[in-house]
Design a protein around this motif. Structure first.
Motif, PDB file in Angstrom:
ATOM      1  N   ILE A   1     -11.795  -5.695  -6.826  1.00  0.00           N
ATOM      2  CA  ILE A   1     -11.864  -6.764  -6.473  1.00  0.00           C
ATOM      3  C   ILE A   1     -10.912  -7.503  -7.062  1.00  0.00           C
ATOM      4  O   ILE A   1      -9.720  -7.907  -6.198  1.00  0.00           O
ATOM      5  N   SER A   2     -10.660  -7.648  -8.206  1.00  0.00           N
ATOM      6  CA  SER A   2     -10.011  -8.033  -8.888  1.00  0.00           C
ATOM      7  C   SER A   2      -8.258  -8.040  -8.580  1.00  0.00           C
ATOM      8  O   SER A   2      -7.528  -8.437  -8.366  1.00  0.00           O
ATOM      9  N   PHE A   3      -8.512  -6.210  -8.768  1.00  0.00           N
ATOM     10  CA  PHE A   3      -7.436  -5.874  -8.395  1.00  0.00           C
ATOM     11  C   PHE A   3      -6.713  -5.416  -7.213  1.00  0.00           C
ATOM     12  O   PHE A   3      -5.179  -6.071  -7.005  1.00  0.00           O
ATOM     13  N   PHE A   4      -7.391  -6.426  -6.300  1.00  0.00           N
ATOM     14  CA  PHE A   4      -6.720  -5.963  -4.573  1.00  0.00           C
ATOM     15  C   PHE A   4      -6.932  -7.353  -4.464  1.00  0.00           C
ATOM     16  O   PHE A   4      -5.431  -7.676  -3.559  1.00  0.00           O
ATOM     17  N   LEU A   5      -6.838  -8.175  -5.259  1.00  0.00           N
ATOM     18  CA  LEU A   5      -7.417 -10.067  -5.219  1.00  0.00           C
ATOM     19  C   LEU A   5      -5.458 -10.694  -5.921  1.00  0.00           C
ATOM     20  O   LEU A   5      -5.004 -11.158  -5.116  1.00  0.00           O
ATOM     21  N   PHE A   6      -5.358 -10.196  -7.068  1.00  0.00           N
ATOM     22  CA  PHE A   6      -4.505 -10.026  -7.556  1.00  0.00           C
ATOM     23  C   PHE A   6      -3.470  -9.488  -7.615  1.00  0.00           C
ATOM     24  O   PHE A   6      -2.324  -9.728  -8.406  1.00  0.00           O
ATOM     25  N   SER A   7      -3.057  -7.844  -6.789  1.00  0.00           N
ATOM     26  CA  SER A   7      -1.798  -6.821  -7.082  1.00  0.00           C
ATOM     27  C   SER A   7      -1.885  -6.306  -5.843  1.00  0.00           C
ATOM     28  O   SER A   7      -2.260  -6.556  -4.814  1.00  0.00           O
ATOM     29  N   PRO A   8       0.039  -6.427  -5.475  1.00  0.00           N
ATOM     30  CA  PRO A   8       0.426  -6.672  -3.937  1.00  0.00           C
ATOM     31  C   PRO A   8      -0.230  -5.013  -3.924  1.00  0.00           C
ATOM     32  O   PRO A   8      -0.337  -3.795  -4.862  1.00  0.00           O
TER      33      PRO A   8
ATOM     34  N   ASP B   1      -1.537   2.896   1.061  1.00  0.00           N
ATOM     35  CA  ASP B   1      -1.365   1.922  -0.461  1.00  0.00           C
ATOM     36  C   ASP B   1      -1.810   2.942  -1.340  1.00  0.00           C
ATOM     37  O   ASP B   1      -3.157   3.997  -0.876  1.00  0.00           O
ATOM     38  N   ILE B   2      -1.907   3.155  -3.024  1.00  0.00           N
ATOM     39  CA  ILE B   2      -2.411   4.673  -3.728  1.00  0.00           C
ATOM     40  C   ILE B   2      -2.903   3.471  -3.924  1.00  0.00           C
ATOM     41  O   ILE B   2      -3.792   4.634  -5.423  1.00  0.00           O
ATOM     42  N   ARG B   3      -3.415   2.668  -3.967  1.00  0.00           N
ATOM     43  CA  ARG B   3      -4.802   1.986  -5.602  1.00  0.00           C
ATOM     44  C   ARG B   3      -5.971   2.329  -5.482  1.00  0.00           C
ATOM     45  O   ARG B   3      -6.486   2.656  -6.735  1.00  0.00           O
TER      46      ARG B   3
END
Length: 282
Positions: free
Chosen positions: A40-47, A184-186
């Motif tokens: 969740i943090s990664f998706f919220l704070f990373s483009p 999106d490769i996240r």
């Protein structure tokens, strides 16, 4: 006295198994919670991270004998050999030391994933681009999923392991579909980072029912070496006077992992004999 000793041994083994399952459930809940928060943090704070065109620019792009990116293509041959032989031996059922149908299923899927890596990586390296890379990525994710599941089946329990396999396969396909739709490769990055770490954690935390468990740690070490070679693709290519690139060396190293695990399956023995075997000896 012998029967009583046997009964106490079996009870002790069962209790240890139950304790392992409880610890695993607690651990897996914490891991899921931590992974969920990180995601969740990664998706919220990373483009959004699209796959860069530079990803497909490997150091060695030589065309030998009419084969594009020749060494990056032919270094996938070991995957084909190990995948075919491993799949045949796993299906045959008597050559590997495997004690349950659940283990057989996970190892069959693992070798099928390795076979998929051979074909998918060749297809991708013949003409590297965003449309072909998923056929290189998906089989690797399937192999990671089945390998983690086989470890859980072996050390924790069959139902938990098979449940992990189904969940991870669904997650792998979801990651690929998400990347294709949203560029999106996240999700794929997190999957390929977290799962090898989870394999190392389970191998360390839970004792094996088999001998030769050190092969797991040797495989983890080779995996880390392979990733280092991939990162140093151009540097290694220059260092060995443009003979072979880091990416090609990565292929060779990664193919050593299923080979070592196959040797483990052939050589290992069960540490704890089954009740029927013990009774036959009394």
């Amino acid at each position: 006295m012998t029967m009583m000793s046997l009964s106490w041994s079996l009870v002790s083994i069962a209790n240890k198994k139950q304790q392992q399952i409880r610890r695993f459930k607690i651990t897996i809940h914490r891991l899921f919670g931590f992974a969920f928060l990180c995601s969740i943090s990664f998706f919220l704070f990373s483009p959004k991270i699209p796959r860069s065109p530079n990803y497909h620019q490997f150091a060695d792009m030589r065309n030998l004998l009419g084969v594009p990116n020749t060494l990056n293509v032919i270094t996938n041959f070991p995957f084909l050999v190990v995948g075919v032989l491993g799949l045949i031996l796993a299906l045959e059922g008597g050559f590997f030391t495997i004690s349950s149908q659940a283990e057989i299923s996970t190892w069959i899927l693992f070798y099928a994933g390795i076979l998929g890596v051979a074909f998918g990586s060749v297809y991708y390296h013949m003409k590297p681009d965003n449309n072909r890379v998923l056929w290189d990525t998906l089989p690797m994710m399937v192999a990671y999923s089945s390998l983690f599941s086989s470890l859980v089946v072996e050390r924790i329990g069959q139902r938990i392991g098979l449940g992990c396999m189904c969940a991870l396969l669904f997650a792998a396909f979801t990651c690929i579909v998400y990347e294709r739709i949203y560029d999106d490769i996240r999700l794929c990055l997190m999957f390929q980072l977290i799962l090898p770490l989870a394999i190392a954690a389970v191998a360390y935390m839970y004792p094996s029912n088999y001998t030769h468990s050190t092969y797991w740690f040797s495989s983890i070490g080779i995996y880390l070496l392979a990733k280092l070679e991939a990162v140093s693709d151009k540097k290694l290519y220059r260092a060995n006077n443009y003979v072979i690139s880091g990416h090609s060396l990565e292929h060779v190293c990664l193919a050593l992992i299923p080979f070592l695990l196959s040797v483990m399956l052939i050589c290992r023995e069960r540490k704890f004999k089954r009740l029927g075997d013990l009774k036959d000896q009394l």
